[in-house]
Structures are given as structure tokens and as C-alpha cells.
Design an enzyme around this catalytic site. Sequence first.
Site, PDB file in Angstrom:
ATOM      1  N   ARG A  61     -57.539  29.423 -57.282  1.00  6.73           N
ATOM      2  CA  ARG A  61     -56.866  28.181 -56.893  1.00  6.73           C
ATOM      3  C   ARG A  61     -57.885  27.049 -56.722  1.00  6.73           C
ATOM      4  O   ARG A  61     -57.644  25.913 -57.129  1.00  6.73           O
ATOM      5  CB  ARG A  61     -56.082  28.398 -55.596  1.00  6.73           C
ATOM      6  CG  ARG A  61     -55.205  27.218 -55.208  1.00  6.73           C
ATOM      7  CD  ARG A  61     -54.412  27.498 -53.957  1.00  6.73           C
ATOM      8  NE  ARG A  61     -53.705  26.308 -53.521  1.00  6.73           N
ATOM      9  CZ  ARG A  61     -53.297  26.091 -52.280  1.00  6.73           C
ATOM     10  NH1 ARG A  61     -53.518  27.019 -51.349  1.00  6.73           N
ATOM     11  NH2 ARG A  61     -52.682  24.978 -51.950  1.00  6.73           N
ATOM     12  N   HIS A  65     -57.924  23.480 -58.800  1.00  3.98           N
ATOM     13  CA  HIS A  65     -57.903  22.206 -58.089  1.00  3.98           C
ATOM     14  C   HIS A  65     -59.150  21.381 -58.394  1.00  3.98           C
ATOM     15  O   HIS A  65     -59.110  20.147 -58.312  1.00  3.98           O
ATOM     16  CB  HIS A  65     -57.779  22.446 -56.584  1.00  3.98           C
ATOM     17  CG  HIS A  65     -56.384  22.750 -56.146  1.00  3.98           C
ATOM     18  ND1 HIS A  65     -55.773  22.127 -55.076  1.00  3.98           N
ATOM     19  CD2 HIS A  65     -55.457  23.614 -56.635  1.00  3.98           C
ATOM     20  CE1 HIS A  65     -54.544  22.592 -54.922  1.00  3.98           C
ATOM     21  NE2 HIS A  65     -54.330  23.504 -55.866  1.00  3.98           N
ATOM     22  N   ASN A  94     -55.265  19.601 -50.619  1.00  2.30           N
ATOM     23  CA  ASN A  94     -56.364  20.564 -50.613  1.00  2.30           C
ATOM     24  C   ASN A  94     -56.679  21.146 -49.237  1.00  2.30           C
ATOM     25  O   ASN A  94     -57.507  22.054 -49.133  1.00  2.30           O
ATOM     26  CB  ASN A  94     -57.634  19.907 -51.181  1.00  2.30           C
ATOM     27  CG  ASN A  94     -57.561  19.711 -52.683  1.00  2.30           C
ATOM     28  OD1 ASN A  94     -56.873  20.455 -53.375  1.00  2.30           O
ATOM     29  ND2 ASN A  94     -58.258  18.705 -53.191  1.00  2.30           N
ATOM     30  N   HIS A 194     -50.036  32.620 -60.042  1.00  2.00           N
ATOM     31  CA  HIS A 194     -49.298  32.975 -58.820  1.00  2.00           C
ATOM     32  C   HIS A 194     -49.009  34.467 -58.722  1.00  2.00           C
ATOM     33  O   HIS A 194     -48.371  34.910 -57.771  1.00  2.00           O
ATOM     34  CB  HIS A 194     -47.982  32.197 -58.758  1.00  2.00           C
ATOM     35  CG  HIS A 194     -48.165  30.747 -58.440  1.00  2.00           C
ATOM     36  ND1 HIS A 194     -47.170  29.805 -58.610  1.00  2.00           N
ATOM     37  CD2 HIS A 194     -49.237  30.069 -57.964  1.00  2.00           C
ATOM     38  CE1 HIS A 194     -47.624  28.616 -58.243  1.00  2.00           C
ATOM     39  NE2 HIS A 194     -48.873  28.756 -57.863  1.00  2.00           N
TER      40      HIS A 194
END
Length: 331
Positions: A61, A65, A94, A194
Site C-alpha cells: 500500500r 501511495h 495517508n 486487496h
Amino acid sequence: MTNFSLLVFMILSILILIPTSHARLALDYYHKSCPKFEQIVQQTITDKQITSPTTAAATLRLFLHDCFVTGCDGSILITSTPPFNTAERDADINLSLPGDGFDVIVRAKTALELACPGVVSCSDILALATRDLITMVGGPYYSVPLGRKDGLVSKSSAVEGSLPRPTMPMDQLIAIFSKNGFSVQEMVTLSGAHTIGFSHCKEFSHGIYNYSRSQPFDPSYNPRFAQALQNACAGYQSNPTLSVFNDVMTPNKFDNVYFQNLPKGLGVLGSDHGLANDPRTRPFVEMYGRDQQAFFKSFAAAMQKLSVLGVKVGKDGEIRRRCDAFNNIST
């Protein structure tokens, strides 16, 4: 035109088509300057994943990002220096990034600075650690070209609108991925991340509590699953750390079960339901649910493509001494 001239012309034409930044990356970039680079990263991430099993999802993740804002340049790792600069990691979206992702990169950087000081960039560490952690939990292997420099800018103001949010409508999600050169299929593919990790209850609470006057929860949810989520997230307003696994069936294994869950109403996030219901994305959800190898092949290709998005090379970046701070305080 002679054969030699034609050959030169063809080579030059190919080189023009290759982005300069990509051309400077190489799989064996640290072969001479830091020969134990991959070994040190592998040992660090193995130790961390064993003690903290959420590290793989956290790092994946973190990487996503990082790359979608100003490219894969480690700008997400920078700590804010108030009142001078508010960095990307302190942007609202974030703030929920798990600490394990940051920690494993710091640990790897510390070990690498001891072995070969001033040689390996934090952005390369993040890219390689992400790949190795994905494979460690069962996901596909893909090549990671190296030679990235660390970015010189990290501003929270650059984040909004650059990252997908689970509450966004499908048109907006598609637009964000398209802006970065990814197709609808590649968007669905990368959403397969996910299959591991978790989401905080506040990210989907609107779908499971008081959804409408006639519906206590979003009808896209399986009713029993919605009730289970309501129970798991009870008290999330006073405890914002409450979270649930994104894939309730095999939460710590990288596989295609996430895609099998979606048509059954077992997606956690609003964007999960969107993937299953939108006619532009549903065929890919169904295909990956049926065929794990197809998902793995597509995911490896999409991650390799993502890993070179907006990379910095040469004078456009630096090799940070610390991953959380620029070398020059004025940067």
C-alpha cells in the site's frame, strides 16, 4: 540508404521511444556498487514479516501511495518539518498507512548504509521490498529494474486527487488510473492488492450504518456479512484503529479469492462493490475470480509497469542518507 545506415536509424528510433528515465534503470544496477543489496533487503523483510505479518500489505500500500503522487521516488517516506513543510505522509488519506511499511524500509536502509553507505536509494529499497514481500505471501514474481533516485519534493498538497479513495465513483477511479497510464483492466488488476491487508472501519462505515431510510446498510453487501462488519466496527468512532481484513477468507495469502468474494457481496469497501457491479470492470473481476494464473500474470505486468512510473534519475534526485529526510534541509 545503406544497410549500416538503416541499422543506425532503427537503433536511434528505438532509443527515442524509450523514456530516458527507464533506459537508465537496470536489473543489475548494484552488482558492483552494493553486491549484497538484494540479500540484505530479503533478510530484512523476512525478519519483519515473520514478526509482523501485516508488513507485506502495509508495504504494498505504501508503494502504491508513493508512485501515484509524484512517481516512485520515495517521497511518501519523508517526515514533515513544521512549519516549513507538510509532507505527503501527513495528507489525510495517508494518515492510515500502517507503520510496518515505513519501519521495514528504515530497517533495510540502516543495514544497507552499514554495508555500502550512500549507494542505495530509498525508492529502490521500497520497490524491491514490495516485490519480495508479495512473493513471500504467495504472490507472483516480477522483475524490478533498479537505479531510481530519491525525490527532492514531498508535499501533502500534491496528494489530494492523485490517489484513489474507496468512496469515489467508478468514473473518478478510472480517471485517476488513466491519468497515470493504466487501463480499466490494469485498475482492476491492481485492486487485487486487496487480497491482503485490512481497512479501517471509518473507510466504509457509511455503507454499513444508517445507509438510507429504508436500508440499514448498502444492499451491495451480503446481509450476514454486513451484520458481521457492524459488530466488528462497533465503537469505531471512539476507536479509529478498528479495522477488518479486506479478504475475509484468506486474509494473509496473496491469491484470487478477493475477486471470488466480490460477486458474493463480500467486498469491504465501496470501491470493491463498484468493481463487481460496474459493467466496465465486472468482466475482469469474474475472469480473475475464475483464473488465478491470469490474475497473477496481469498483476506482475501491472506492478512492473507501476514500478517505473515517474522515476527520478540523475540530477533529478538524490541518494538519501535517511529515508525520512532530504539530505539538504532547504530541499
